[in-house]
Design a protein around this motif. Sequence first.
Motif, PDB file in Angstrom:
ATOM      1  N   ALA A  96       0.776  -0.981  -0.137  1.00 54.08           N
ATOM      2  CA  ALA A  96      -0.116  -0.231   0.098  1.00 54.08           C
ATOM      3  C   ALA A  96       0.900   1.361   0.051  1.00 54.08           C
ATOM      4  CB  ALA A  96      -0.857   0.053   1.245  1.00 54.08           C
ATOM      5  N   ILE A  97       1.823   0.972   0.710  1.00 54.49           N
ATOM      6  CA  ILE A  97       2.890   2.304   0.734  1.00 54.49           C
ATOM      7  C   ILE A  97       3.533   2.495  -0.493  1.00 54.49           C
ATOM      8  CG2 ILE A  97       5.165   2.794   1.813  1.00 54.49           C
ATOM      9  CD1 ILE A  97       4.311   2.298   4.413  1.00 54.49           C
ATOM     10  N   GLU A  98       3.928   1.500  -1.148  1.00 59.94           N
ATOM     11  CA  GLU A  98       4.471   1.793  -2.363  1.00 59.94           C
ATOM     12  C   GLU A  98       3.818   2.331  -3.466  1.00 59.94           C
ATOM     13  OE1 GLU A  98       7.348  -0.953  -5.374  1.00 59.94           O
ATOM     14  OE2 GLU A  98       5.615  -2.284  -4.731  1.00 59.94           O
ATOM     15  N   SER A  99       2.359   1.795  -3.414  1.00 60.96           N
ATOM     16  CA  SER A  99       1.408   2.468  -4.349  1.00 60.96           C
ATOM     17  C   SER A  99       1.200   4.018  -4.154  1.00 60.96           C
ATOM     18  CB  SER A  99      -0.164   1.881  -4.130  1.00 60.96           C
ATOM     19  OG  SER A  99      -0.051   0.376  -4.596  1.00 60.96           O
ATOM     20  N   ASN A 100       1.383   4.375  -2.895  1.00 63.57           N
ATOM     21  CA  ASN A 100       1.365   5.698  -2.432  1.00 63.57           C
ATOM     22  C   ASN A 100       2.405   6.669  -2.913  1.00 63.57           C
ATOM     23  OD1 ASN A 100      -1.215   5.855  -0.969  1.00 63.57           O
ATOM     24  ND2 ASN A 100      -0.228   5.352   0.926  1.00 63.57           N
ATOM     25  N   TRP A 101       3.767   5.865  -2.799  1.00 60.26           N
ATOM     26  CA  TRP A 101       4.885   6.492  -3.405  1.00 60.26           C
ATOM     27  C   TRP A 101       4.708   6.946  -4.726  1.00 60.26           C
ATOM     28  CZ3 TRP A 101       9.392   8.877  -3.288  1.00 60.26           C
ATOM     29  CH2 TRP A 101      10.130   8.441  -4.441  1.00 60.26           C
ATOM     30  N   TYR A 102       4.502   5.765  -5.604  1.00 59.35           N
ATOM     31  CA  TYR A 102       4.169   6.134  -7.034  1.00 59.35           C
ATOM     32  C   TYR A 102       3.286   7.055  -7.364  1.00 59.35           C
ATOM     33  CZ  TYR A 102       7.842   2.263  -8.184  1.00 59.35           C
ATOM     34  OH  TYR A 102       8.528   1.895  -8.395  1.00 59.35           O
ATOM     35  N   LYS A 103       2.158   7.211  -6.790  1.00 61.49           N
ATOM     36  CA  LYS A 103       0.981   8.107  -6.922  1.00 61.49           C
ATOM     37  C   LYS A 103       1.187   9.304  -6.446  1.00 61.49           C
ATOM     38  CE  LYS A 103      -2.451   5.961  -4.701  1.00 61.49           C
ATOM     39  NZ  LYS A 103      -3.871   5.513  -4.373  1.00 61.49           N
TER      40      LYS A 103
ATOM     41  N   GLU B 177      -3.258   2.684 -11.408  1.00 62.06           N
ATOM     42  CA  GLU B 177      -3.151   1.528  -9.997  1.00 62.06           C
ATOM     43  C   GLU B 177      -4.395   1.579  -9.671  1.00 62.06           C
ATOM     44  OE1 GLU B 177      -3.605   1.633  -5.491  1.00 62.06           O
ATOM     45  OE2 GLU B 177      -4.299   3.023  -7.158  1.00 62.06           O
ATOM     46  N   GLU B 178      -4.505   0.153  -8.937  1.00 64.10           N
ATOM     47  CA  GLU B 178      -5.936  -0.207  -8.597  1.00 64.10           C
ATOM     48  C   GLU B 178      -5.726  -1.212  -7.468  1.00 64.10           C
ATOM     49  OE1 GLU B 178      -8.814  -1.722 -11.613  1.00 64.10           O
ATOM     50  OE2 GLU B 178      -8.470  -3.761 -10.479  1.00 64.10           O
TER      51      GLU B 178
ATOM     52  N   GLY C  43       1.623   9.305   3.927  1.00 61.43           N
ATOM     53  CA  GLY C  43       1.203   7.988   3.469  1.00 61.43           C
ATOM     54  C   GLY C  43       2.303   6.894   3.262  1.00 61.43           C
ATOM     55  N   LEU C  44       3.529   7.317   3.657  1.00 55.81           N
ATOM     56  CA  LEU C  44       4.626   6.314   3.710  1.00 55.81           C
ATOM     57  C   LEU C  44       4.953   5.985   4.929  1.00 55.81           C
ATOM     58  CD1 LEU C  44       6.964   8.633   1.381  1.00 55.81           C
ATOM     59  CD2 LEU C  44       5.279   6.894   0.771  1.00 55.81           C
ATOM     60  N   TRP C  45       6.170   4.927   5.210  1.00 52.19           N
ATOM     61  CA  TRP C  45       6.622   4.668   6.507  1.00 52.19           C
ATOM     62  C   TRP C  45       6.979   5.803   7.235  1.00 52.19           C
ATOM     63  CZ3 TRP C  45       5.505  -0.175   8.052  1.00 52.19           C
ATOM     64  CH2 TRP C  45       5.405  -1.377   6.790  1.00 52.19           C
ATOM     65  N   LYS C  46       6.583   5.835   8.611  1.00 50.23           N
ATOM     66  CA  LYS C  46       7.169   6.834   9.549  1.00 50.23           C
ATOM     67  C   LYS C  46       8.461   6.777   9.670  1.00 50.23           C
ATOM     68  CE  LYS C  46       2.494   7.851  11.757  1.00 50.23           C
ATOM     69  NZ  LYS C  46       1.813   7.635  12.998  1.00 50.23           N
TER      70      LYS C  46
ATOM     71  N   ASP D 125      11.378  -0.435  -6.663  1.00 48.98           N
ATOM     72  CA  ASP D 125      11.082  -1.172  -5.447  1.00 48.98           C
ATOM     73  C   ASP D 125      10.849  -0.370  -4.451  1.00 48.98           C
ATOM     74  OD1 ASP D 125      10.396  -3.077  -3.742  1.00 48.98           O
ATOM     75  OD2 ASP D 125      11.999  -4.465  -3.899  1.00 48.98           O
ATOM     76  N   PHE D 126       9.788   0.304  -4.076  1.00 56.09           N
ATOM     77  CA  PHE D 126       9.606   1.391  -3.093  1.00 56.09           C
ATOM     78  C   PHE D 126       8.880   0.709  -1.872  1.00 56.09           C
ATOM     79  CE2 PHE D 126      11.613   3.580  -6.540  1.00 56.09           C
ATOM     80  CZ  PHE D 126      12.411   4.487  -5.880  1.00 56.09           C
ATOM     81  N   GLN D 127       8.923  -0.462  -1.536  1.00 51.63           N
ATOM     82  CA  GLN D 127       8.003  -0.848  -0.304  1.00 51.63           C
ATOM     83  C   GLN D 127       8.197  -0.618   0.816  1.00 51.63           C
ATOM     84  OE1 GLN D 127       7.696  -4.992  -2.592  1.00 51.63           O
ATOM     85  NE2 GLN D 127       7.217  -5.246  -0.688  1.00 51.63           N
ATOM     86  N   TYR D 128       9.551   0.120   1.077  1.00 49.69           N
ATOM     87  CA  TYR D 128       9.916   0.437   2.517  1.00 49.69           C
ATOM     88  C   TYR D 128      10.398   1.759   2.481  1.00 49.69           C
ATOM     89  CZ  TYR D 128       8.878  -4.426   3.464  1.00 49.69           C
ATOM     90  OH  TYR D 128       8.429  -5.706   3.687  1.00 49.69           O
ATOM     91  N   VAL D 129       9.880   2.855   1.410  1.00 48.88           N
ATOM     92  CA  VAL D 129      10.330   4.267   1.429  1.00 48.88           C
ATOM     93  C   VAL D 129       9.451   4.726   2.563  1.00 48.88           C
ATOM     94  CG1 VAL D 129       8.436   4.900  -0.113  1.00 48.88           C
ATOM     95  CG2 VAL D 129      10.434   6.148   0.177  1.00 48.88           C
ATOM     96  N   GLY D 130      10.470   5.853   3.463  1.00 48.75           N
ATOM     97  CA  GLY D 130       9.691   6.214   4.311  1.00 48.75           C
ATOM     98  C   GLY D 130      10.914   7.531   5.069  1.00 48.75           C
ATOM     99  N   LYS D 131      10.511   7.966   5.959  1.00 43.88           N
ATOM    100  CA  LYS D 131      11.316   9.068   6.967  1.00 43.88           C
ATOM    101  C   LYS D 131      12.646   8.483   7.475  1.00 43.88           C
ATOM    102  CE  LYS D 131      11.145  12.548  10.514  1.00 43.88           C
ATOM    103  NZ  LYS D 131      10.403  13.327  11.536  1.00 43.88           N
TER     104      LYS D 131
END
Length: 323
Positions: A77-84, A102-103, A156-159, A222-228
């Motif tokens: 879900a976070i990866e989707s937010n990243w790309y969006k 995205e869906e 919308g990403l990992w804190k 591969d942005f599944q774990y993108v965050g602060k």
Amino acid sequence: MSSIESEILNCTGAKAIHDTTQVQTLWSGYGTIKCYYLEGGKHSSVIVKHIELPKSDNHPRGWNTDLSHQRKVKSYAIESNWYKHYASLTNPNCKVPQLLYEEAGENTRLLIMEDLNALGFPIRRTPQTVSLLAAKNCLSWLAHFHAVFMKVSPKGLWKKGTYWYLDTRPDELAKMTNKPLQNVAPEIDKKLNEAKFQSLVHGDAKLANFCFGSENQVAAVDFQYVGKGCGIKDVAYFISSCFEEEACEQFEGELLDHYFKSLEEAMGNTIEFQEVKEEWTSLYKFAWADLYRFLDGWSTGHWKMHGYSEKLTQAVIEELDSE
């Protein structure tokens, strides 16, 4: 025609799909990544990441827990937010594929993205084939990425970015054999999390997630774990994925100098850059120790747990014990 094929044609304006290849299956059987080759329209091919949540876990290292499952579900879900919401903010110095469609359903998620191969990044490197120049170009990518997202809120990403951070790894922490490191793990985590300068971190910036062009130009996936996080965590993790003990030792100064020169280029030679450099340089060994902590509980004896990483980790333990 499947619903996925219909969406591909709709979002690309292509007339037909003339071939499909599977790029890879997702970790623990959570779906597939495929390349669809198109006729007509703007794109000659697209990448489709199709997440289908499995009925039963099948983790290769036996981590079949609800916590692990929920972490992976959230990561998609976070990866989707990243790309969006974030991918369009990048620039050619930190190239990423752009999202076309995205869906999300109850147990599925679909991402249709640009194909980096078609955009001039068809080469993949391994630790055996990567050159020092190619590795430096990846560090340049990271520097420009960190500069673009310096002080950006991770909405919308990992804190806290990275897949190994302490809060999400209680099972691995409990299994650690290095007890002195286990004891100071919260302090290491605190040092990194309370760094004055925080950016967005890629979170899984290993060599395998970089794509190369014929002249070693670089893009990342591969942005599944993108965050602060402080960017030096990406730097340490990338170097760990590229080089074994001797090379880590030999090229440490050269690689860090290159990263910070690239960061200076991206940020400008300002007082703030100098402060970032000073702080993140001091945290480099803490980033290594944090990764070592995860590996000790996740896969004791992992090839990254060599003398170089052990030396840095031990220095951190001794420093924290003396405070």
